[in-house]
Design a protein around this motif. Structure first.
Motif, short mmCIF file in Angstrom:
data_model
loop_
_atom_site.label_atom_id
_atom_site.label_comp_id
_atom_site.label_asym_id
_atom_site.label_seq_id
_atom_site.Cartn_x
_atom_site.Cartn_y
_atom_site.Cartn_z
N ALA A 158 0.84 -1.21 0.00
CA ALA A 158 0.00 0.00 0.00
C ALA A 158 0.87 1.26 0.00
O ALA A 158 0.35 2.37 -0.01
CB ALA A 158 -0.92 -0.01 1.21
N SER A 159 2.19 1.07 -0.01
CA SER A 159 3.15 2.17 0.04
C SER A 159 2.86 3.12 1.21
O SER A 159 2.71 4.33 1.03
CB SER A 159 3.12 2.94 -1.29
N PRO A 160 2.79 2.57 2.41
CA PRO A 160 2.38 3.39 3.56
C PRO A 160 3.50 4.30 4.07
O PRO A 160 4.69 4.02 3.88
CB PRO A 160 2.06 2.33 4.62
N ASP A 161 3.08 5.38 4.75
CA ASP A 161 4.04 6.22 5.48
C ASP A 161 4.30 5.64 6.86
O ASP A 161 5.34 5.86 7.45
CB ASP A 161 3.48 7.63 5.64
N LEU A 162 3.28 4.92 7.37
CA LEU A 162 3.40 4.34 8.71
C LEU A 162 2.80 2.94 8.71
O LEU A 162 1.72 2.73 8.14
CB LEU A 162 2.69 5.23 9.74
N ILE A 163 3.51 2.01 9.34
CA ILE A 163 2.99 0.64 9.48
C ILE A 163 2.77 0.33 10.96
O ILE A 163 3.64 0.60 11.79
CB ILE A 163 3.97 -0.41 8.89
N LEU A 164 1.60 -0.21 11.25
CA LEU A 164 1.31 -0.73 12.60
C LEU A 164 1.59 -2.22 12.56
O LEU A 164 1.00 -2.94 11.74
CB LEU A 164 -0.16 -0.51 12.95
N LEU A 165 2.47 -2.68 13.42
CA LEU A 165 2.91 -4.07 13.37
C LEU A 165 2.57 -4.76 14.69
O LEU A 165 3.10 -4.40 15.74
CB LEU A 165 4.43 -4.05 13.15
N ASP A 166 1.68 -5.75 14.62
CA ASP A 166 1.20 -6.40 15.84
C ASP A 166 1.91 -7.73 16.08
O ASP A 166 1.64 -8.72 15.40
CB ASP A 166 -0.32 -6.63 15.76
N GLU A 167 2.83 -7.74 17.02
CA GLU A 167 3.56 -8.93 17.45
C GLU A 167 4.09 -9.79 16.31
O GLU A 167 3.69 -10.96 16.16
CB GLU A 167 2.70 -9.79 18.38
N PRO A 168 5.01 -9.24 15.53
CA PRO A 168 5.57 -10.05 14.44
C PRO A 168 6.28 -11.31 14.92
O PRO A 168 6.43 -12.25 14.15
CB PRO A 168 6.55 -9.10 13.75
N SER A 169 6.69 -11.35 16.19
CA SER A 169 7.43 -12.52 16.68
C SER A 169 6.52 -13.67 17.10
O SER A 169 7.01 -14.76 17.39
CB SER A 169 8.30 -12.12 17.88
N LEU A 170 5.22 -13.44 17.12
CA LEU A 170 4.28 -14.43 17.66
C LEU A 170 4.42 -15.80 16.99
O LEU A 170 4.24 -15.93 15.78
CB LEU A 170 2.85 -13.91 17.48
N GLY A 171 4.74 -16.79 17.77
CA GLY A 171 4.80 -18.17 17.28
C GLY A 171 6.01 -18.49 16.41
O GLY A 171 6.07 -19.57 15.82
N LEU A 172 6.97 -17.56 16.32
CA LEU A 172 8.12 -17.82 15.46
C LEU A 172 9.34 -18.24 16.28
O LEU A 172 9.48 -17.86 17.44
CB LEU A 172 8.49 -16.57 14.65
N SER A 173 10.23 -18.99 15.66
CA SER A 173 11.47 -19.38 16.32
C SER A 173 12.32 -18.13 16.55
O SER A 173 12.15 -17.13 15.84
CB SER A 173 12.25 -20.35 15.43
N PRO A 174 13.25 -18.20 17.53
CA PRO A 174 14.12 -17.04 17.76
C PRO A 174 14.88 -16.62 16.49
O PRO A 174 15.05 -15.43 16.22
CB PRO A 174 15.09 -17.54 18.83
#
Ligand code: ATP
Ligand code: MG
Length: 260
Positions: A158-174
């Motif tokens: 969407a070519s945003p100026d701002l991204i809201l990112l909700d818990e990108p680490s959820l359920g992922l390996s380190p």
């Protein structure tokens, strides 16, 4: 909180509820242009609710939200996206029966600049080469980490100026979490995209972000630069699982704490 003009996003005393349940209670925060800001908090603190209220999925009971000088309080989510604000929701929410390619195009559905869309598609494939390999595959067949990559990429389309990112680490390996965070920082540095990141993984978030807020029971209880937050004893002990000797343990969120 100082009122500086360079804030791209500003929340003032925002309250949101689900029926009788007050999820956030008078949240004020700002995100400056070009920075990565983070909101840290445990399960149920209200992190996702803050993002849903900003992107228009949820209307606040009180307070105001301003984006690039415009009042976006309780506006339609489609309107908010058009102003340049994209939301990567918790749990990714890709379209499982559409291909990776078509998921990406869905992110660009409001855009008319076909050249720009093609350029952005090529760029997200450089951030996440695995998505290029899987371009024709149904998104529902991707792994959890690949779906997170796709969700972030779709927001970028969407070519945003701002991204809201909700818990990108959820359920992922380190390892995968680290990779995703590296790309998030790259997106911020290379594209200049401003990012508001909510996380339980305080260690990753404080390393990636410039400025942080700590949310507890729907209220902001602390805010500072991430460099300073990392040095605070409360944060070390309860969010980074570190004792005074600097040894980092696996402990996260084990103990309830009232913040000073
Ligand atoms: N759809 C809903 N209906 C009713 N209550 C809800 C709903 N979504 C969230 N809540 C409640 O609102 C509060 C804040 O939830 P929210 O999802 O914002 O927390 P969070 O910080 O994102 O937690 P997590 O880290 O688990 O994702 C919690 O008490 C939660 O139970
Ligand atoms: Mg959440």
């Amino acid at each position: 909180m100082s009122e500086t003009p360079e804030a791209m996003l500003r929340l003032l005393n925002v309250e949101s509820s689900y029926g009788p349940i007050k999820a956030i209670r008078g949240v004020s925060l700002k995100v400056r242009q070009g920075e990565i800001a983070t909101v840290l908090g445990s399960n149920g603190a209200g992190k996702s609710t803050i993002l849903k209220t900003i992107s228009g999925i949820l209307d606040p009971r009180k307070g105001s939200i301003e984006f690039k000088g415009q009042n976006i309080t309780a506006k339609d989510p489609a309107f908010v996206v058009q102003q340049g604000l994209s939301h990567v929701p918790e749990g990714r929410e890709v379209f499982p029966l559409l291909s990776v390619h078509d998921n990406l195009l869905m992110g660009a559905y409001t855009r008319k600049d076909r050249d720009g869309v093609a350029r952005d598609m090529a760029q997200v494939y450089t951030y996440f080469p695995i998505l290029k390999e899987r371009t024709a595959q149904d998104a529902g067949l991707l792994s959890g980490g690949q779906q997170q990559m796709l969700a972030i990429s779709r927001a970028l389309m969407a070519s945003p100026d701002l991204i809201l990112l909700d818990e990108p680490s959820l359920g992922l390996s380190p390892k995968l979490t680290k990779e995703i965070f590296e790309i998030v920082v790259r997106i911020n540095r290379e594209r200049g995209t401003t990012i508001l990141l909510v996380e339980q993984n305080a260690n990753m978030a404080l390393n990636a972000a410039d400025y942080g807020y700590v949310l507890e029971n729907g209220r902001i209880v602390m805010e500072d630069t991430c460099d300073r937050l990392r040095e605070k004893e409360d944060i070390k002990e309860f969010y980074l699982g570190m004792k005074d000797d600097g040894v980092r343990g696996e402990r996260r969120w084990k103990k309830k704490k009232t913040w000073r």
